[in-house]
Write an enzyme that holds these catalytic residues in place. Structure first.
Site, PDB file in Angstrom:
ATOM      1  CB  SER A 164     -20.824  28.355  61.710  1.00 41.87           C
ATOM      2  OG  SER A 164     -20.570  27.058  62.195  1.00 41.87           O
ATOM      3  CB  THR A 165     -23.376  25.038  59.342  1.00 45.22           C
ATOM      4  OG1 THR A 165     -22.913  24.538  60.589  1.00 45.22           O
ATOM      5  CG2 THR A 165     -23.837  23.898  58.459  1.00 45.22           C
ATOM      6  CG  HIS A 190     -17.493  28.267  63.652  1.00 43.89           C
ATOM      7  ND1 HIS A 190     -18.807  28.281  64.097  1.00 43.89           N
ATOM      8  CD2 HIS A 190     -16.870  29.282  64.312  1.00 43.89           C
ATOM      9  CE1 HIS A 190     -18.958  29.267  64.972  1.00 43.89           C
ATOM     10  NE2 HIS A 190     -17.803  29.888  65.108  1.00 43.89           N
ATOM     11  CG  MET A 283     -23.685  25.278  64.275  1.00 37.02           C
ATOM     12  SD  MET A 283     -23.384  23.520  64.448  1.00 37.02           S
ATOM     13  CE  MET A 283     -21.626  23.526  64.832  1.00 37.02           C
ATOM     14  CG  ASP A 286     -19.046  32.279  67.715  1.00 33.91           C
ATOM     15  OD1 ASP A 286     -18.836  33.207  68.524  1.00 33.91           O
ATOM     16  OD2 ASP A 286     -18.154  31.782  66.998  1.00 33.91           O
TER      17      ASP A 286
END
Length: 341
Positions: A164-165, A190, A283, A286
């Site tokens: 993600s991030t 993501h 973050m 998940d």
């Protein structure tokens, strides 16, 4: 409770209004100001000292990329890019992430409802507020060494990666170090719809393996990496000896679509001990449960360590569950993947 000070920079009065109204619903977010262009934003940043800014990249007078370069050089602030869902917007967004932006969100109404956008934006802001930047050193960007070339038979192996991030740069580090005969790779990053097309094309030009945005029923074979398309879940399936992906819509999981848990749980079911699961910077939680299911099915599992993460959220949750066999720095993850193979 310490609040996160946010400055919204966007030439659209509608976007500024929507963001300000939605973010004001959260007690830990304080919208300290808005700006219609970088020139106004510059003065407000000095005066208001925000913790996080949201930044449109297509603006008059000075575009967001030019402003971001100056910002990261002289006054680095965690920045979330707000972009339109166009091929040009996707390419500019990837350049912004290279420059030092920590995350991206699509403009309201172009992919998600305002409610979905609101929940995603506030989580991205919370994650961004925990990122520490320094001048000209937003994240570690090491040159990749020569990839490992010796590789065992990989016909029935699968590598599943979630991020993600900070994941766009982390994935570049890992994937550019995999050899041409690497096991088939499936990736959930993501990212909003359409941005994944430009992201896959960019990686394909850098890697020895072939990288493409996944389409329904694509085969997962050695030397190929499939990136889940934005706004669609991707699942691993198996028919006889053939692995393939199913690309589908469905409810968001952990406020995400695509979701890492959806991919990892399908990998646990259909690949079992033939899979390797990797969870990178990001973050939230998940992927943690899915990685645990992969581990219980016999897969090897790897989590990125805290020091090399932009945001130590997803890997931390996987480690807390005991789902990670190995906790490894980013620069050594590709080596560990090959060792497990």
């Amino acid at each position: 409770m310490k609040t996160i000070k946010v400055l919204i920079v966007d030439d659209s009065a509608i976007v500024r209004k929507i963001f300000a109204e939605e973010l004001s619903r959260y007690a830990d977010i304080d919208v300290v100001g808005t700006a219609p262009d970088p020139f106004v934003a510059r003065d407000k940043i000095v005066k208001l000292q925000p913790d996080v800014i949201t930044l449109d990249i297509e603006m008059p007078r000075m575009d967001g990329l030019t402003f971001l370069k100056k910002l990261m050089k002289y006054y680095p602030i965690p920045t979330i890019i707000v972009s339109s869902l166009t091929p040009k917007g996707g390419k500019m967004t990837l350049e912004a992430l290279d420059i030092g932006a920590v995350d991206v969100i699509a403009k309201p109404g172009s992919a998600y409802s305002v409610t979905d956008m609101s929940s995603q934006l506030v989580e991205k802001i919370r994650a961004a507020s925990r990122v520490t930047l320094t001048r000209d050193n937003t994240t570690t960007r090491d040159h990749a060494p020569e990839p490992i070339r010796a590789l065992a038979e990989t016909t029935h192996k699968i590598i599943a990666i979630g991020a993600s991030t900070g994941g766009t740069e982390a994935l570049k580090t890992v994937l550019t170090r995999l050899p041409p005969n690497s096991p088939g790779v499936v990736v959930v990053q993501h990212m909003p719809a359409h941005f994944t097309t430009a992201f896959a094309e960019r990686l394909n030009g850098l890697c020895q393996i072939t990288v493409k945005e996944a389409q329904n029923n694509d085969s997962v074979i050695p030397g190929i990496c499939l990136i889940a398309p934005g706004n669609f879940h991707m699942l691993l399936r198996r028919s006889g000896a053939r692995y393939y992906v199913e690309v589908k819509t469905g409810p968001m999981v952990h406020h995400q679509r695509p979701a890492v848990d959806v991919l990892f749980k399908s990998a646990a079911k259909y690949a079992g001990a033939n899979a390797i699961g990797v969870i990178l910077t990001g973050m939230g939680a998940d992927g943690a449960e899915g990685m645990k299911e992969m581990q219980e099915a016999g897969a090897g599992t790897i989590a990125q360590d805290e020091k090399s993460c932009v945001v130590f959220g997803m890997p931390r949750e996987a480690i807390k569950l005991g789902a990670a066999d190995k906790v490894v720095s980013l620069e050594h993850i590709a080596t560990e993947i090959i060792r497990m193979v």
